[in-house]
Enzyme design. Structure first.
Site, PDB file in Angstrom:
ATOM      1  CD  GLU A   1      72.306  68.717  24.861  1.00 45.01           C
ATOM      2  OE1 GLU A   1      71.990  68.858  26.242  1.00 45.01           O
ATOM      3  OE2 GLU A   1      73.288  67.181  24.119  1.00 45.01           O
TER       4      GLU A   1
ATOM      5  CB  CYS B   1      80.564  67.244  18.267  1.00 46.43           C
ATOM      6  SG  CYS B   1      79.403  65.884  18.003  1.00 46.43           S
TER       7      CYS B   1
ATOM      8  CB  CYS C   1      67.491  61.089  15.397  1.00 48.49           C
ATOM      9  SG  CYS C   1      68.051  60.512  13.359  1.00 48.49           S
TER      10      CYS C   1
ATOM     11  CB  CYS D   1      70.555  53.698  15.732  1.00 51.24           C
ATOM     12  SG  CYS D   1      70.674  54.573  13.621  1.00 51.24           S
TER      13      CYS D   1
ATOM     14  CB  CYS E   1      71.558  56.326  19.202  1.00 51.88           C
ATOM     15  SG  CYS E   1      71.704  57.832  18.568  1.00 51.88           S
TER      16      CYS E   1
ATOM     17  CB  CYS F   1      79.086  58.916  20.753  1.00 53.73           C
ATOM     18  SG  CYS F   1      80.829  60.065  20.002  1.00 53.73           S
TER      19      CYS F   1
END
Ligand code: SAH
Ligand code: SF4
Length: 398
Positions: free
Chosen positions: A117, A130, A137, A141, A144, A374
């Site tokens: 995205e 962004c 990933c 975290c 996230c 975010c």
């Protein structure tokens, strides 16, 4: 929320386009590609420059448009190469003007097509794009959503650069279209800044990120200077100094905590590279100065990292580092083990930081209604598609 394009049904694996894409190649790579189709050496540099300008300055999507290249060579180029971008699966526009594109990448060798995205955030004084650097990933975290995805691969330089090309395509931000629309129809600014804050840890995809940044910053192409490109990292210490020397963008650090004990829980990479080492790398970041500050991102988690004592510790940790502090209200996702701090708590935190002389804007969450804020990227689309898929499959199974 408006969904403009929606072709979001699982695509059958398709064969890769046998033609090589020229997007993402450096000028030298373009020269080699030209050599491969027999362009004489004395012409290659000039032709590579022409291609460069058509691709990155004018946004050409076909060789046919390249009117200063002879018809015969254009046909040869089209037979051997493509200028294809990843496919746009959906384009969503938030009530606040934020746009999010779900992009389907060309098939991997096993025929699977991954998705990433890209988000565009228009504001009165800037337009921020962004972009993602990985599918998913590898880091985990705990606040996230991207970190909950297991499937991960690095994006190629072409896939990183293509996100900028696609955004410009869709916003009409190429010279031909700009003449008619000098500012975006929805208000705000066209793309003035690029942030590597989408999915993935950019410093785990160092070479491709570096190649992509070089292309995005090239003055004869997309021309977004490195001062307007920010790389955000969760703190891969050995690569930070190298990034300063070799990539040269602005730097953002996902700090999020002021003690190793809390940061270990939020950003498990901290166990490998604790806060003191991370901040030492920041002090040594080449080019850091009051005019080129490092941004420290700090997500506000209720009862976890948001006390006045945290704010005071944050200020003392950052002493002697030219820094900006970006307070990010936590963006929730289903099943997240955290809540966003109360507004009052955020304000009190910001006040302590401000009083110590740091600019500490609270980042207004943008595009929450389309899961574009975010830490919300990708997974919503995954869920949506899984549901779509079940709906599609039900009648067949019945
Ligand atoms: N992997 C890189 C860049 C992508 S994350 C990094 O971690 O820096 C971009 C920013 O969004 C980071 O600061 C990250 O910590 C933050 N973020 C992740 N999940 C979030 C959430 N749910 N709410 C608010 N910010 C989040
Ligand atoms: Fe990865 Fe960044 Fe999310 Fe951590 S915050 S899991 S490093 S994308």
């Amino acid at each position: 929320m408006t969904v403009i394009l929606d072709t979001a049904h699982p695509a059958a694996p398709v064969d890769a386009d046998p033609r090589m894409s020229l997007i993402g190649l450096e000028r030298s790579g373009l020269g080699e590609a030209l050599a491969g189709i027999g362009v004489p050496e004395r012409q290659r540099r000039m032709r590579a420059n022409q291609l460069w300008r058509w691709i990155y300055n004018r946004g050409a999507t076909s060789f046919e448009e390249m009117t200063d290249i002879g018809r015969e060579l254009r046909a040869e180029l089209a037979a051997a190469f493509s200028l294809a971008r990843p496919e746009i699966v959906t384009e969503q526009i938030s009530t606040d003007g934020t746009r999010k594109w779900l992009l389907r990448l060309a098939p991997d060798v096993d025929g699977r097509r991954h998705e990433v995205e890209t988000v565009y955030i228009p504001e009165a004084d800037r337009g921020t794009l962004c972009i993602s650097s990985q599918v998913g990933c590898t880091l985990t975290c705990s606040f996230c959503h991207t970190g909950t995805q297991t499937l991960v691969r690095n994006l190629t330089a072409a896939e990183i650069v293509s996100q900028v090309l696609i955004a410009r395509d869709r916003l009409g931000e190429w010279p031909q279209a700009l003449a008619a629309n000098p500012s975006p129809p929805v208000g705000g600014r066209y793309i003035t800044n690029v942030v590597l804050m989408g999915m993935g840890e950019p410093l785990y995809n160092f070479d491709n990120v570096k190649a992509a940044v070089d292309i995005i910053a090239d003055g004869e192409g997309l021309s977004l200077s490195k001062r307007r490109i920010t790389l955000s990292t969760s703190g891969v210490v050995p690569e930070i100094v190298r990034a300063g020397a070799e990539i040269g963008t602005m730097l953002a650090i996902s700090l999020h905590a002021t003690t190793d004990e809390v940061r270990n829980r939020l950003v498990p990479l901290n166990k490998k590279y604790p806060i003191a080492e991370l901040l030492e790398a920041c002090r040594n970041y080449p080019g850091v100065s009051n005019a080129r500050r490092i941004t420290f991102e700090y997500v506000m988690l209720k009862g976890v990292n948001d006390s006045p004592a945290d704010a005071r510790r944050l200020v003392s940790l950052l002493k002697h580092i030219p820094a900006k502090i970006n307070l990010i209200p936590f963006n929730p996702w289903p099943g997240a083990p955290y809540e966003c701090s109360d507004w009052q708590t955020i304000e009190r935190f910001a006040e302590i930081v401000n009083k110590a002389g740091y600019a500490s804007p609270v980042r207004t969450p943008r595009g929450r209604d389309i899961m574009a804020a975010c830490g919300q990227l990708k997974s919503a689309s995954e869920r949506l598609r899984a549901r779509d898929r079940r709906t599609m499959e039900a009648p067949l199974g019945a």
